[in-house]
Design an enzyme around this catalytic site. Structure first.
Site, short mmCIF file in Angstrom:
data_model
loop_
_atom_site.label_atom_id
_atom_site.label_comp_id
_atom_site.label_asym_id
_atom_site.label_seq_id
_atom_site.Cartn_x
_atom_site.Cartn_y
_atom_site.Cartn_z
NE ARG A 136 -24.97 17.42 -49.23
CZ ARG A 136 -25.39 17.99 -47.68
NH1 ARG A 136 -24.80 16.87 -47.09
NH2 ARG A 136 -25.03 18.63 -47.15
CG PHE A 165 -29.29 13.75 -41.05
CD1 PHE A 165 -30.04 13.79 -39.54
CD2 PHE A 165 -28.54 14.85 -41.62
CE1 PHE A 165 -28.48 14.56 -39.46
CE2 PHE A 165 -27.68 15.91 -41.30
CZ PHE A 165 -27.80 15.70 -40.23
C1 FAD Z 1 -22.17 24.53 -42.12
C2 FAD Z 1 -22.12 23.43 -42.93
C3 FAD Z 1 -22.38 21.89 -41.64
C4 FAD Z 1 -22.44 20.96 -43.16
N1 FAD Z 1 -23.13 19.65 -42.60
C5 FAD Z 1 -23.08 18.70 -43.05
C6 FAD Z 1 -23.14 17.32 -42.35
O1 FAD Z 1 -23.47 17.27 -41.40
N2 FAD Z 1 -22.92 16.24 -43.48
C7 FAD Z 1 -22.76 16.57 -44.79
O2 FAD Z 1 -22.85 14.95 -44.89
N3 FAD Z 1 -22.17 17.35 -44.77
C8 FAD Z 1 -22.43 18.23 -44.58
N4 FAD Z 1 -21.92 19.55 -45.47
C9 FAD Z 1 -21.24 19.58 -46.74
C10 FAD Z 1 -20.25 19.44 -46.51
O3 FAD Z 1 -19.69 19.45 -45.25
C11 FAD Z 1 -19.36 19.20 -47.05
O4 FAD Z 1 -19.97 19.13 -48.78
C12 FAD Z 1 -17.94 18.96 -47.60
O5 FAD Z 1 -17.50 18.84 -46.56
C13 FAD Z 1 -17.08 19.11 -48.75
O6 FAD Z 1 -15.47 18.92 -49.05
P1 FAD Z 1 -14.42 19.74 -50.23
O7 FAD Z 1 -13.47 18.44 -48.73
O8 FAD Z 1 -15.37 18.20 -51.09
O9 FAD Z 1 -14.31 20.67 -49.84
P2 FAD Z 1 -13.91 22.02 -48.67
O10 FAD Z 1 -14.12 20.95 -47.58
O11 FAD Z 1 -14.71 23.31 -49.11
O12 FAD Z 1 -12.60 22.51 -49.46
C14 FAD Z 1 -12.38 22.81 -50.55
C15 FAD Z 1 -10.73 22.99 -50.16
O13 FAD Z 1 -10.36 23.71 -51.39
C16 FAD Z 1 -9.55 24.90 -51.82
N5 FAD Z 1 -9.36 25.67 -52.41
C17 FAD Z 1 -10.50 25.76 -53.25
N6 FAD Z 1 -10.38 26.35 -54.35
C18 FAD Z 1 -9.11 26.32 -54.12
C19 FAD Z 1 -8.27 27.08 -55.40
N7 FAD Z 1 -8.53 27.97 -56.55
N8 FAD Z 1 -6.34 26.59 -55.27
C20 FAD Z 1 -6.37 25.91 -53.89
N9 FAD Z 1 -6.88 25.75 -52.80
C21 FAD Z 1 -8.75 25.76 -53.52
C22 FAD Z 1 -9.89 25.33 -50.52
O14 FAD Z 1 -8.88 26.01 -49.92
C23 FAD Z 1 -9.89 23.82 -49.54
O15 FAD Z 1 -8.92 23.33 -48.83
C24 FAD Z 1 -22.30 21.13 -44.55
C25 FAD Z 1 -21.74 21.84 -45.64
C26 FAD Z 1 -22.23 23.31 -44.40
C27 FAD Z 1 -21.49 24.64 -45.27
#
Ligand code: FAD
Length: 556
Positions: free
Chosen positions: A369, A110
């Site tokens: 990142r 990567f």
């Molecule tokens: C298309 C794509 C591909 C990616 N591929 C990779 C990869 O291959 N490798 C890697 O390391 N990273 C990758 N990333 C980044 C990584 O996926 C994310 O940074 C990570 O999954 C975020 O996880 P999280 O749990 O912090 O938030 P999220 O998975 O975004 O979850 C946020 C949660 O918060 C909830 N929420 C938000 N606001 C509120 C509110 N006010 N009230 C109630 N609920 C709320 C939502 O409902 C959701 O459940 C990728 C990102 C994208 C967009």
């Protein structure tokens, strides 16, 4: 009023990992969408860990710090990289089916990594991980509040007492009394139009935290992914280049040789995104503004085995089979390096309030990142947040419920004022103008003039927002009301991004100033902090934690 020891806001990977860590306490997860619809499910390329016998976590840490353009806090990076192999193996034992080579978890090269360190499940790694995590949450009887939207934190004397939620299905407003609250609310990518993020990634959690009194950190650092599908901006994973894909301009030249002679297509994302944008700006892109990603030479079998999701996306959304033709790609917003200012134990400046995952800035990614480090961050720091919140909750009683009741009353007033307004401006015009402004003036290449214009526009939009009215007055699934509430937060987040970007008179990682094209460690090796004061947003700075990796020029 609901009452739990710990409330976790967010059903993505970070939130669910925190819930598993805190499962012995009375814990509940609140999410505005079904947890499996969190953006984590869309992650493609993989998760980093020094699993190989020739790899070392110290090398992973060094690559991460260099990739961050030396802005990451090195003590936090060490925590993450040392723990990485344990967390990845743990996910495997919990049920994630990783791709394999010779019986071992397969790892691909990567960007910015000196070793093939990214473990993957085809090109649907987030899907595999999130489903495993959700199954485990179900198995452990974690309580879920689905389609509840958290709009406010209740804080008194710098202690968090819980949160206020809006029930999207019924329109009800309720308090959640808790000893500890963890935010795992994801990134703020959707303040841009061209973004790979799901449309729920509005950054509203960061706005709620800012209003409650925490600082937002390093908000000006927004990652633009080099390869998103031209037109729709659906992500085309870095794994496609990791598997050997070439980037070609319209002269069929492999132009990365001019920008990163050693790492070529696998230079870090900020460098590849700027290279592609420069090719487009200087007339060597294709009409409309894109370059080609060629996979044909890696062969049908590899494409079908390792990149089936990418092939499907290209066929469904561009009518192109990458086995036969190149994929048209352009850079697009992808990741939020900035977020809620948090320590490496996931605490914040408010006691009882924790943050982890993309909404937090711990900071392990600094100014840029590396691909594969974000999924890793969610499982490492999700666990830490859950454990620490559990310890805290077991050492303290429930806060006074009056605080929550007052917060609920205030929220009811705010929402009924919004719904009571019978005329004004519709929200989506303001939102569209905001996104265009951010794309045009706060994108890959920035300068003072453009940034100041953007800030002026955002402030004008904030004025106009005061006059917004909601046409839908219903209580069930009033998505327009939710959009309006979130737009208010998006405007605030955008202002914070702009303020940080105007002040930072240097180029570092994803923040590239054409008027200050060099990194300036003497003046700018520090984190930006934005807080809310009665007079508006205020900027402060905090030094970077350097352990053993002295800042050096960043060459690839
Ligand atoms: C298309 C794509 C591909 C990616 N591929 C990779 C990869 O291959 N490798 C890697 O390391 N990273 C990758 N990333 C980044 C990584 O996926 C994310 O940074 C990570 O999954 C975020 O996880 P999280 O749990 O912090 O938030 P999220 O998975 O975004 O979850 C946020 C949660 O918060 C909830 N929420 C938000 N606001 C509120 C509110 N006010 N009230 C109630 N609920 C709320 C939502 O409902 C959701 O459940 C990728 C990102 C994208 C967009």
């Amino acid at each position: 009023m609901f009452r739990h020891d710990i409330i976790i806001v967010g059903g993505g990977l970070a939130g669910l990992r925190a819930a598993l860590a805190a499962k012995d306490a009375d814990v509940a997860v609140v999410s505005k969408v079904h947890p499996l619809r969190s953006h984590s499910v869309a992650a493609q390329g993989g998760i980093n860990a020094a699993l190989g016998s020739d790899d070392r976590w110290e090398d992973h840490a060094f690559d991460t710090i260099k990739g961050s353009d030396y802005l990451a806090d090195q003590d936090a990076v060490e925590v993450m990289c040392r723990d990485a192999p344990h967390r990845v193996i743990e996910m495997e034992h919990l049920g994630t089916l990783f791709s394999r080579v010779d019986g071992r978890i397969a790892q691909r090269p990567f960007g910015g990594a000196g070793f093939p360190r990214t473990a993957y499940a085809e090109d649907r790694t987030g899907h595999a991980l999130l489903h495993t995590m959700y199954e485990q949450a179900q198995r452990n009887g974690i309580k879920f509040y689905e389609e509840w939207f958290i709009t406010r934190l209740a804080v008194k004397n710098n202690r968090c007492a819980g949160a206020v939620g809006y029930n999207i299905a019924s329109g009800g407003i309720e308090g959640f009394l808790a000893k500890a609250v963890i935010f795992a609310t994801g990134g703020y990518g959707r303040i841009y139009r061209r973004s790979t993020n799901s449309i729920i990634n509005t950054g509203f959690g960061c706005a709620v935290a800012l209003r409650a009194g925490t600082a937002l950190e390093d908000m000006e650092f927004v990652q633009f992914h080099p390869t998103t599908l031209f037109g729709t901006n659906i992500l085309i994973t870095e794994g496609a280049r990791g598997e050997g894909g070439f980037l070609m301009n319209r002269n069929r030249e492999r132009f990365m040789q001019h920008y990163s002679p050693q790492m070529l297509e696998l230079a870090p994302r900020d460098i590849v995104a700027r290279a592609i944008q420069s090719e487009i700006n200087e007339g060597r892109g294709f009409e409309g503004g894109y370059v080609n990603l060629e996979l044909m030479h890696i062969g049908e079998r590899n494409i079908k085995e390792r990149l089936p999701g990418i092939r499907q996306i290209a066929m469904d959304f561009a009518n192109i089979d990458p086995i036969e033709m190149p994929i048209p790609v352009q850079p697009g917003q992808h990741y939020s390096m900035g977020g809620i200012a948090s320590n490496k134990d996931c605490t914040t400046s408010i006691s009882g309030f924790y943050a982890c995952g993309e909404c937090s800035c711990i900071s392990v990614h600094g100014a840029n990142r590396l691909g594969g480090n974000s999924l890793l961050e969610t499982v490492v720091f999700g666990k830490i947040a859950g454990e620490n919140a559990k310890d805290y909750a077991s050492s303290t009683g429930f806060p006074d419920s009056d605080i929550i009741e007052r917060a609920v009353e205030e929220e009811k007033r705010t929402i009924s004022n919004l719904l009571g307004r019978e005329e004004g401006e519709v929200f989506f015009k303001i939102r569209d103008e905001l996104k265009d402004e951010m794309d045009e003036k706060v994108g890959i290449f920035r300068n003072e003039q453009k940034l100041i214009l953007a800030l002026g526009k955002i402030r004008e939009l904030r004025q106009r927002f005061r006059n917004v009215y909601v046409r839908d007055k219903g209580t069930a699934f009033n998505q327009e009301l939710v959009n309006v509430i979130e737009l208010d937060g998006m405007l605030e987040i955008s202002e914070a991004v702009c303020l940080g970007a105007i002040a930072r008179k240097e180029s570092r990682g994803s923040h590239f100033r054409t008027d200050y094209p060099s990194r300036d460690d003497e003046n700018w090796l520090k984190h930006t902090l934005v807080t809310l004061t009665p007079e508006g947003m205020k900027l402060d700075y905090r030094s970077v934690n350097v352990t053993k990796y002295e800042p050096k020029p960043r060459e690839y």
